[in-house]
Design a protein around this motif. Structure first.
Motif, PDB file in Angstrom:
ATOM      1  N   LEU A 139       3.189  -7.823   4.643  1.00  0.00           N
ATOM      2  CA  LEU A 139       3.896  -6.500   4.394  1.00  0.00           C
ATOM      3  C   LEU A 139       3.786  -6.138   2.928  1.00  0.00           C
ATOM      4  O   LEU A 139       3.606  -4.901   2.743  1.00  0.00           O
ATOM      5  CB  LEU A 139       5.431  -6.796   4.561  1.00  0.00           C
ATOM      6  CG  LEU A 139       5.695  -6.903   6.185  1.00  0.00           C
ATOM      7  CD1 LEU A 139       7.361  -7.223   6.392  1.00  0.00           C
ATOM      8  CD2 LEU A 139       5.270  -5.634   6.986  1.00  0.00           C
ATOM      9  N   LEU A 140       3.748  -7.025   1.786  1.00  0.00           N
ATOM     10  CA  LEU A 140       3.861  -6.620   0.411  1.00  0.00           C
ATOM     11  C   LEU A 140       2.214  -6.335   0.156  1.00  0.00           C
ATOM     12  O   LEU A 140       1.936  -5.589  -0.819  1.00  0.00           O
ATOM     13  CB  LEU A 140       4.125  -7.643  -0.384  1.00  0.00           C
ATOM     14  CG  LEU A 140       5.569  -8.016  -0.316  1.00  0.00           C
ATOM     15  CD1 LEU A 140       6.154  -9.388  -1.224  1.00  0.00           C
ATOM     16  CD2 LEU A 140       6.467  -6.838  -0.890  1.00  0.00           C
ATOM     17  N   ALA A 141       1.406  -6.730   1.057  1.00  0.00           N
ATOM     18  CA  ALA A 141      -0.209  -6.409   0.723  1.00  0.00           C
ATOM     19  C   ALA A 141      -0.474  -5.138   1.211  1.00  0.00           C
ATOM     20  O   ALA A 141      -1.556  -4.616   0.768  1.00  0.00           O
ATOM     21  CB  ALA A 141      -0.884  -7.550   1.143  1.00  0.00           C
ATOM     22  N   ILE A 142       0.276  -4.472   2.082  1.00  0.00           N
ATOM     23  CA  ILE A 142      -0.204  -3.392   2.983  1.00  0.00           C
ATOM     24  C   ILE A 142      -0.572  -2.089   1.649  1.00  0.00           C
ATOM     25  O   ILE A 142      -1.516  -1.409   1.849  1.00  0.00           O
ATOM     26  CB  ILE A 142       0.725  -2.947   4.112  1.00  0.00           C
ATOM     27  CG1 ILE A 142       0.582  -3.759   5.125  1.00  0.00           C
ATOM     28  CG2 ILE A 142       0.160  -1.403   4.367  1.00  0.00           C
ATOM     29  CD1 ILE A 142       1.849  -3.503   6.093  1.00  0.00           C
ATOM     30  N   PRO A 143       0.591  -1.760   0.920  1.00  0.00           N
ATOM     31  CA  PRO A 143       0.182  -0.973  -0.387  1.00  0.00           C
ATOM     32  C   PRO A 143      -1.171  -1.251  -1.063  1.00  0.00           C
ATOM     33  O   PRO A 143      -1.845  -0.275  -1.516  1.00  0.00           O
ATOM     34  CB  PRO A 143       1.298  -1.027  -1.062  1.00  0.00           C
ATOM     35  CG  PRO A 143       2.475  -1.414  -0.297  1.00  0.00           C
ATOM     36  CD  PRO A 143       1.877  -2.419   0.771  1.00  0.00           C
ATOM     37  N   LEU A 144      -1.447  -2.523  -1.209  1.00  0.00           N
ATOM     38  CA  LEU A 144      -2.526  -2.808  -2.100  1.00  0.00           C
ATOM     39  C   LEU A 144      -3.900  -2.680  -1.453  1.00  0.00           C
ATOM     40  O   LEU A 144      -4.648  -1.920  -1.828  1.00  0.00           O
ATOM     41  CB  LEU A 144      -2.659  -4.543  -2.230  1.00  0.00           C
ATOM     42  CG  LEU A 144      -3.811  -4.980  -2.958  1.00  0.00           C
ATOM     43  CD1 LEU A 144      -3.745  -4.229  -4.619  1.00  0.00           C
ATOM     44  CD2 LEU A 144      -3.693  -6.524  -3.008  1.00  0.00           C
ATOM     45  N   TYR A 145      -3.827  -2.708   0.133  1.00  0.00           N
ATOM     46  CA  TYR A 145      -5.049  -2.197   0.919  1.00  0.00           C
ATOM     47  C   TYR A 145      -5.126  -0.770   0.617  1.00  0.00           C
ATOM     48  O   TYR A 145      -6.240  -0.094   0.804  1.00  0.00           O
ATOM     49  CB  TYR A 145      -4.685  -2.825   2.212  1.00  0.00           C
ATOM     50  CG  TYR A 145      -5.046  -4.161   2.643  1.00  0.00           C
ATOM     51  CD1 TYR A 145      -6.573  -4.530   3.297  1.00  0.00           C
ATOM     52  CD2 TYR A 145      -4.122  -5.215   2.424  1.00  0.00           C
ATOM     53  CE1 TYR A 145      -6.730  -5.793   3.612  1.00  0.00           C
ATOM     54  CE2 TYR A 145      -4.554  -6.376   2.699  1.00  0.00           C
ATOM     55  CZ  TYR A 145      -5.853  -6.872   3.248  1.00  0.00           C
ATOM     56  OH  TYR A 145      -5.965  -8.035   3.377  1.00  0.00           O
ATOM     57  N   ALA A 146      -3.946  -0.033   0.893  1.00  0.00           N
ATOM     58  CA  ALA A 146      -4.083   1.321   0.744  1.00  0.00           C
ATOM     59  C   ALA A 146      -4.306   2.003  -0.189  1.00  0.00           C
ATOM     60  O   ALA A 146      -5.455   2.890  -0.280  1.00  0.00           O
ATOM     61  CB  ALA A 146      -2.368   1.942   1.294  1.00  0.00           C
ATOM     62  N   VAL A 147      -4.094   1.460  -1.288  1.00  0.00           N
ATOM     63  CA  VAL A 147      -4.319   2.031  -2.811  1.00  0.00           C
ATOM     64  C   VAL A 147      -5.793   1.735  -3.219  1.00  0.00           C
ATOM     65  O   VAL A 147      -6.680   2.480  -3.572  1.00  0.00           O
ATOM     66  CB  VAL A 147      -3.593   1.484  -3.852  1.00  0.00           C
ATOM     67  CG1 VAL A 147      -4.016   1.726  -5.182  1.00  0.00           C
ATOM     68  CG2 VAL A 147      -2.133   1.974  -3.552  1.00  0.00           C
ATOM     69  N   LEU A 148      -6.259   0.445  -2.894  1.00  0.00           N
ATOM     70  CA  LEU A 148      -7.623   0.081  -3.122  1.00  0.00           C
ATOM     71  C   LEU A 148      -8.647   0.635  -2.154  1.00  0.00           C
ATOM     72  O   LEU A 148      -9.738   0.969  -2.622  1.00  0.00           O
ATOM     73  CB  LEU A 148      -7.874  -1.431  -3.338  1.00  0.00           C
ATOM     74  CG  LEU A 148      -7.074  -2.120  -4.131  1.00  0.00           C
ATOM     75  CD1 LEU A 148      -7.505  -3.773  -4.211  1.00  0.00           C
ATOM     76  CD2 LEU A 148      -7.632  -1.879  -5.643  1.00  0.00           C
ATOM     77  N   ALA A 149      -8.158   1.162  -0.954  1.00  0.00           N
ATOM     78  CA  ALA A 149      -9.095   1.653  -0.092  1.00  0.00           C
ATOM     79  C   ALA A 149      -9.206   2.972  -0.458  1.00  0.00           C
ATOM     80  O   ALA A 149     -10.658   3.532  -0.252  1.00  0.00           O
ATOM     81  CB  ALA A 149      -8.650   1.618   1.319  1.00  0.00           C
ATOM     82  N   ARG A 150      -8.251   3.825  -0.907  1.00  0.00           N
ATOM     83  CA  ARG A 150      -8.440   4.968  -1.302  1.00  0.00           C
ATOM     84  C   ARG A 150      -9.310   5.401  -2.570  1.00  0.00           C
ATOM     85  O   ARG A 150      -9.752   6.124  -2.555  1.00  0.00           O
ATOM     86  CB  ARG A 150      -7.066   5.606  -1.519  1.00  0.00           C
ATOM     87  CG  ARG A 150      -6.959   7.361  -1.657  1.00  0.00           C
ATOM     88  CD  ARG A 150      -5.513   7.723  -1.631  1.00  0.00           C
ATOM     89  NE  ARG A 150      -4.621   6.950  -2.660  1.00  0.00           N
ATOM     90  CZ  ARG A 150      -3.519   6.440  -2.070  1.00  0.00           C
ATOM     91  NH1 ARG A 150      -3.571   6.223  -0.939  1.00  0.00           N
ATOM     92  NH2 ARG A 150      -2.640   5.717  -3.130  1.00  0.00           N
ATOM     93  N   ARG A 151      -9.174   4.108  -3.314  1.00  0.00           N
ATOM     94  CA  ARG A 151      -9.689   4.387  -4.585  1.00  0.00           C
ATOM     95  C   ARG A 151     -11.267   3.834  -4.826  1.00  0.00           C
ATOM     96  O   ARG A 151     -12.438   4.488  -5.535  1.00  0.00           O
ATOM     97  CB  ARG A 151      -9.086   3.633  -5.804  1.00  0.00           C
ATOM     98  CG  ARG A 151      -9.542   3.783  -7.182  1.00  0.00           C
ATOM     99  CD  ARG A 151      -8.545   3.421  -8.229  1.00  0.00           C
ATOM    100  NE  ARG A 151      -8.957   3.811  -9.469  1.00  0.00           N
ATOM    101  CZ  ARG A 151      -8.226   3.596 -10.697  1.00  0.00           C
ATOM    102  NH1 ARG A 151      -7.182   3.049 -10.729  1.00  0.00           N
ATOM    103  NH2 ARG A 151      -8.807   3.772 -11.875  1.00  0.00           N
ATOM    104  N   PHE A 152     -11.296   2.794  -4.049  1.00  0.00           N
ATOM    105  CA  PHE A 152     -12.581   1.964  -4.013  1.00  0.00           C
ATOM    106  C   PHE A 152     -13.377   1.857  -2.649  1.00  0.00           C
ATOM    107  O   PHE A 152     -14.571   1.544  -2.536  1.00  0.00           O
ATOM    108  CB  PHE A 152     -12.561   0.668  -4.727  1.00  0.00           C
ATOM    109  CG  PHE A 152     -12.170   0.828  -5.981  1.00  0.00           C
ATOM    110  CD1 PHE A 152     -12.862   1.256  -7.176  1.00  0.00           C
ATOM    111  CD2 PHE A 152     -10.742   0.307  -6.150  1.00  0.00           C
ATOM    112  CE1 PHE A 152     -12.199   1.105  -8.344  1.00  0.00           C
ATOM    113  CE2 PHE A 152     -10.418   0.166  -7.537  1.00  0.00           C
ATOM    114  CZ  PHE A 152     -10.967   0.695  -8.511  1.00  0.00           C
ATOM    115  N   GLY A 153     -12.876   2.559  -1.555  1.00  0.00           N
ATOM    116  CA  GLY A 153     -13.463   2.709  -0.460  1.00  0.00           C
ATOM    117  C   GLY A 153     -13.437   1.039   0.340  1.00  0.00           C
ATOM    118  O   GLY A 153     -12.671   0.424   0.196  1.00  0.00           O
ATOM    119  N   ALA A 154     -14.752   0.842   1.115  1.00  0.00           N
ATOM    120  CA  ALA A 154     -14.601  -0.433   1.792  1.00  0.00           C
ATOM    121  C   ALA A 154     -14.614  -1.730   0.804  1.00  0.00           C
ATOM    122  O   ALA A 154     -14.013  -2.632   0.960  1.00  0.00           O
ATOM    123  CB  ALA A 154     -15.858  -0.294   2.543  1.00  0.00           C
TER     124      ALA A 154
END
Length: 524
Positions: free
Chosen positions: A394-409
Motif C-alpha cells: 500500500l505504501l509503495a503504490i504512490p511510488l509506482y504512480a510518481v515514478l511511472a508518471r516521471r520516468f515511464g516504464a
C-alpha cells in the motif's frame, strides 16, 4: 543432523531447480515466439492484460500459497493424528476449494467485460474487446490451478516432487504449442488457448495421475468442517493480504496502460527474463525447504531449524547477488539474441534491455523474499508476514504512480526493485525478532562477500563485452551472441572460482555439490 538435512533439501532443490531451469527456458522460448509473432503493440498488451482478472481470482483463492498453507497443516495432522486424519484434511480442502474455484470462475466470466472496461479504461475499444475475449479463454485455468495445487501439495508433503517439477514445464509447452500451431490462424488468441490446455494437463491431469493409489481421490465439499476451517485460517492472510509478489505485476499492468501502446508488453518481456533466476534460485530452494522446515518445527528441533534457515538464506543471497550481476551486464545482448526477430524491433529490444537491467537490481530481494516467507509458513505463521507485505504494498503504490508518471516504464521497474528490496529486508528483520533467525551479522557478511566477488567479475565482463566491434548492418544477432558467450564465459571461468574461494562455508558446500554433480553428469 543439519548437514544431512541440508543435503536432502539440496537434492530436492536440484530437482526443482532443474525443472525451474527447463520451465524458465521454455518460458523464454514462449516469450520469443510471442515476440516474433505479435511484437510489442496493442495486441500484446491485450494478451498481458487478459491475465489480470485470472490473477485476481488466483489471489482470492490463495492459489500461489496453497502449498505453503496446506503442507504444514497436513504434516501436523499426519504427525499428531495419523494417516486417516491427514487424508480427511486433504479430501475436504481439495473438494471445497475446487468447488469455490468453479463458482467464482463462472461469476467472473459473466462480469469480464465491465471489469476490463473499468480497469483498462485507457485501452481503445478494439484492444478492450480483444482483452475481454482472451480473458474468458484463460479464466477457467484457475480451476485447474486450484485443484491441482492441492494435489501437488499433498504429494510434496509425502516427499514426491515430480508433479511439482513438471507442472510448469507442461504449462509452458502448452502455450508454445498453442501459439506455434494456432498463432498463424488465430493470432494472439492461439497463445491463450495454449495456456488453458497447458494448465489442464500440467497442473491437474499430471498430479492426478501421480496421486492415484497414494492418496484417497474422493473430494468432499464441506466448507464448515473443522479441518477446512483450520486450513482457511492459515490461508486467510494470504487471501486478504496483497503483497508485492503478486501486486508488482498488477501495478505494472495498471500504470503501464497510461504509458502508450506496448508499454505493458515491454515490461512483461523483461520480467520473463528476470523470472528465470528468481525461479531457479529463490522458488526452487524455498519450495524444497518448506516440507523439511515444517517437519523440524513439528518435531521441536529448534536448533536444527535455525541452523538450516541461516545456511539456506546464505546460499540464496550469495547466488542471488551473483545472478543479478550477470543479468545486469548481459541484459542487452541477451535481449537481442532472444527477442529481436520478426515483429519485435531493435528499438523494442533496447527498451526491454534497459528494463531488465533495472529489474536485475531487485533480484536479491526477490530470492530472499521467496525463502524467508517459508520460515514463517513452516511454523504456521502466515498472518504477520502477510500484514507486513500488505502495508509495504500500500505504501509503495504512490511510488509506482510518481515514478511511472516521471520516468515511464523504467520508473515502474525502479519502483518494483526498490519495493521488493525493502520488503525482503523488513521480512528478514521480522523473522529475526519473532523467531530468532537468521543471524543478521552472518547474513550481512555473506552479502558483502557476494558483492566483493560479483562487482569485479561484472566489471571485467562489461569491459570485454564492450570490446566486441560494433556490428555491420545485418550482423547484430551474431555480435550479440558473441557478446553473450564472452560475458557468460567470464562469469563461469572467473566468477565461480572466486565465488568458491570467498564464499562462506554453506555456499562453498553448495557450489561443491553442484560442481561434483555437473562432472558426474558429464561423465555419464
Amino acid at each position: 543432523g543439519v548437514t544431512q538435512t541440508l543435503r536432502r533439501i539440496g537434492l530436492v532443490a536440484l530437482l526443482l531447480g532443474g525443472s525451474q531451469l527447463l520451465s524458465r527456458g521454455l518460458g523464454v522460448l514462449r516469450e520469443m515466439v510471442l515476440a516474433f509473432q505479435v511484437g510489442a503493440g496493442p495486441e500484446a498488451d491485450a494478451y498481458r492484460a487478459a491475465f489480470q482478472l485470472p490473477d485476481l481470482l488466483n489471489h482470492l483463492l490463495a492459489v500461489a500459497a496453497i502449498a505453503t498453507a496446506f503442507i504444514p497443516l497436513y504434516r501436523r495432522a499426519l504427525e499428531r493424528d495419523g494417516e486417516a486424519a491427514a487424508a480427511h484434511l486433504f479430501q475436504i480442502v481439495w473438494g471445497t476449494l475446487t468447488l469455490a474455484a468453479t463458482l467464482f470462475t463462472l461469476l467472473l466470466f459473466a462480469f469480464t467485460e465491465p471489469f476490463v472496461t473499468f480497469y483498462f479504461r485507457d485501452f481503445d475499444a478494439e484492444t478492450q474487446a480483444l482483452t475481454v475475449r482472451l480473458t474468458r479463454i484463460v479464466l477457467p485455468a484457475q480451476v485447474f490451478f486450484v485443484s491441482g495445487g492441492i494435489l501437488r501439495a499433498v504429494l510434496m508433503a509425502q516427499g514426491r516432487f515430480g508433479a511439482q517439477a513438471l507442472a510448469p514445464v507442461l504449462y509452458n509447452l502448452g502455450i508454445i504449442a498453442g501459439g506455434g500451431l494456432l498463432g498463424g490462424a488465430l493470432g494472439v488468441e492461439g497463445f491463450a488457448w495454449g495456456a488453458l490446455v497447458g494448465a489442464a494437463t500440467g497442473h491437474l491431469l499430471l498430479p492426478l495421475l501421480d496421486a492415484r493409489g497414494r492418496v484417497p481421490l474422493r473430494p468432499r465439499m464441506a466448507p464448515l468442517d473443522p479441518a477446512f476451517r483450520r486450513y482457511l485460517w492459515l490461508a486467510l492472510p494470504l487471501l486478504v493480504g496483497v503483497t508485492l509478489v503478486s501486486a508488482d505485476e498488477w501495478l505494472d499492468r495498471y500504470f503501464g496502460q497510461f504509458l502508450g501502446a506496448g508499454a505493458i508488453a515491454l515490461l512483461f518481456y523483461a520480467r520473463a527474463l528476470l523470472q528465470a533466476p528468481v525461479g531457479l534460485v529463490g522458488q526452487a530452494v524455498g519450495t524444497a525447504a518448506l516440507p523439511v522446515l515444517a517437519e523440524l518445527h513439528e518435531q521441536g528441533r529448534a536448533a536444527e531449524l535455525r541452523a538450516l534457515v541461516e545456511r539456506t538464506l546464505q546460499v540464496t543471497l550469495f547466488l542471488g547477488v551473483f545472478a543479478a550481476a550477470a543479468l545486469y551486464v548481459l541484459a542487452l545482448p541477451l535481449v537481442q539474441v532472444l527477442y529481436v526477430h520478426g515483429a519485435f524491433t531493435s528499438a523494442d529490444g533496447s527498451v526491454v534491455a534497459a528494463l531488465l537491467g533495472i529489474f536485475a537490481l531487485g533480484l536479491p530481494g526477490w530470492v530472499l523474499q521467496s525463502v524467508t516467507l517459508r520460515v514463517f509458513y513452516a511454523r504456521g505463521d502466515t498472518w504477520r508476514p502477510m500484514w507486513l507485505g500488505s502495508i509495504i504494498t500500500l505504501l509503495a503504490i504512490p511510488l509506482y504512480a510518481v515514478l511511472a508518471r516521471r520516468f515511464g516504464a523504467q520508473g515502474l521497474a525502479v519502483a518494483g526493485a526498490i519495493a521488493i528490496t525493502v520488503n525482503a529486508l523488513l521480512t528478514l528483520l521480522l523473522s529475526r525478532r519473532l523467531h530468532q533467525t537468521p543471524g543478521l551479522i552472518e547474513l550481512s557478511k555473506t552479502g558483502l562477500r557476494s558483492v566483493l566477488v560479483s562487482v569485479p567479475v561484472a566489471a571485467l565482463a562489461h569491459v570485454l563485452v564492450q570490446q566486441v566491434a560494433a556490428p555491420p548492418p545485418g550482423a547484430g544477432f551474431r555480435t550479440a551472441l558473441l557478446q553473450l558467450a564472452l560475458g557468460g564465459a567470464v562469469f563461469l571461468v572467473a566468477g565461480l572460482p572466486l565465488a568458491y574461494h570467498f564464499a562462506d562455508a554453506a555456499t562453498r558446500t553448495r557450489l561443491r555439490a553442484l560442481l561434483l554433480r555437473s562432472r558426474s553428469d558429464a561423465a555419464r
